[in-house]
Scaffold this active site. Structure first.
Site: not given
Ligand code: 7TS
Length: 409
Positions: A122, A199, A202, A225, A366
């Site tokens: 991202h 990261d 997700q 999220k 993104c």
């Protein structure tokens, strides 16, 4: 097994009609919906003990401070650490990564150093490193991708060298759904003395995470999220690394002593939490973590794998007209499914689906460099979460079929 019918009642928005149709929410990669338990927690804070924290001598302030710090401990244990000070509250994944790039990066990266990334990041896990490299004269390097959207580790030993100082990558791709073998990469990076920034935007909402087992140096993720409010996220860092870092914002709360000329910094994690923090949303995120734990991350992941496997099989019906990206094997992926139809712009497809109440995302997500690798300008993306059902997928496939017929006429 999840009790879907019961659980869906916790999410008021799922009763909504969109253009007169029942909402089918497949845009969980962008943000998740919120259960009543999280919404109620926010209302309770504002109605009953709204107050600033870490400074008040009155009861409301004490209650707010206690709830805020309890949330920190819950979130720490949710990602497998018993060290609450290693949890820094930020606005989201983006701010967490920027904090590391700005503070750790400025103190530790210099000309000739290498920063290793992947093409599936991202922008928030790419642009901060581009700027750090520009500022310091460091070099960016990238893993390659395989045909089906996995990281190609065949040249890992040459990519990770004594010059590598930082490896930053996503655990799960927001476009391809790929779950990366981060533990293997962390071990290789540590063997040359590099740190690793993960990261988790997700992955943390969708599968169990254990930072101690992973041995990652940093992990950033976003509350919104994972059933929590917007505007709140987490940066986990190893305590010994955070201890050595300079704050990256300055003001109240993050200082210990201030004279007219000079200041010293507060202890962890407060030296990274300048100003009045996002109190209500931290407490709301604590309620989201309670909810996720009640359902069970393993159950959530298993349910999403079942949905993903079902959707991928159903999508094969359109294989001559539509390309689906990412690994086919559901052991290697989560529930973000991106697709592209040759002659139909994903925005047109997204608008068609929206008319039937189905929310997907259409765009570059993104991840412009990844779009370039996939040789498409944009994709449509359906992304699943714990409250989605196989029936919703059936409906999505029916409407997708109608859309393809409509646009290909
Ligand atoms: N990293 C990944 C892998 C993401 O998917 C996102 C958001 C971010 C970082 C940034 O998170 P934020 O909360 O700081 O904005 N991804 C998406 C998406 O896929 N669609 O909308 C936002």
């Amino acid at each position: 097994m999840l009790n879907l019918e019961q659980m869906r009642k916790d999410f008021p928005i799922l009763n909504r009609k969109v253009h007169g149709k029942q909402l089918v929410y497949f845009d969980n990669g962008a943000t998740s919906q919120k259960p009543r338990q999280v919404i109620n927690e926010l209302v309770d804070y504002y109605e009953n003990y709204n107050s600033n924290i870490h400074r008040s001598v009155h009861l409301l302030g004490e209650e707010a401070t206690e709830k805020y710090e309890i949330a920190r401990s819950k979130i720490a244990s949710f990602i497998g650490t018993s060290v609450p000070e290693s949890i820094v509250f930020v606005r989201g994944t983006t701010e967490g990564i920027n904090l590391v790039a700005s503070s750790w990066g400025s103190m530790n990266i210099s000309a000739g150093d290498e920063i290793l990334l992947t093409p599936m990041e991202h922008h928030s896990n790419l642009v901060p490193w581009q700027l750090l490299a520009e500022r310091t004269g460091a070099q960016l390097k990238f893993f390659n991708l395989t045909e089906d959207g996995q990281l190609d580790l065949s040249n890992m030993d040459s990519l990770i060298s004594p010059n590598t100082k930082l490896v930053a990558l996503t655990i799960m791709s927001n476009v391809l759904g790929t779950i990366n073998p981060v533990k293997k990469i962390i071990d290789a990076a540590h063997s040359v003395g590099s740190i690793v920034v993960l990261d988790g935007a997700q992955s943390v909402p969708h599968m169990p995470t254990d930072v101690v087992d992973l041995d990652c140096d940093f992990l950033a993720f976003s509350g919104h999220k994972m059933l929590g409010p917007t505007g709140i996220g987490v940066l986990y860092g190893k305590k010994e690394i955070l201890d050595e870092m300079n704050p990256y914002m300055f003001g109240g709360e993050m200082v210990r002593q201030v004279s007219l000329e000079k200041s010293t910094w507060n202890d962890l994690p407060y030296k990274f939490e300048a100003g009045t923090p996002n109190i209500a949303d931290v407490i709301g995120l604590g309620a989201a973590v309670d909810y996720l734990l009640k359902i069970g991350l393993k159950n959530i992941h298993d349910h999403e794998i079942s949905l993903t496997s079902y959707a991928l099989t159903k999508l094969e019906e359109f294989s001559d007209r539509m390309k689906v990206f990412g690994p086919r094997d559901t052991n290697l992926r989560g529930g973000n499914i991106s697709f592209h139809c040759r002659d139909i712009h994903p925005h047109d497809l997204g608008t068609f689906l929206d008319q039937e109440g189905i929310a997907i995302r259409a765009g570059h997500h993104c991840a412009m460099p990844l779009m370039h690798c996939l040789e498409v300008p944009a994709t449509g993306r359906a992304s699943f979460y714990l409250y989605n059902t196989h029936d919703e997928i059936d409906f999505f496939i029916t409407i997708l079929g109608k859309a393809l017929n409509y646009f290909e006429k």
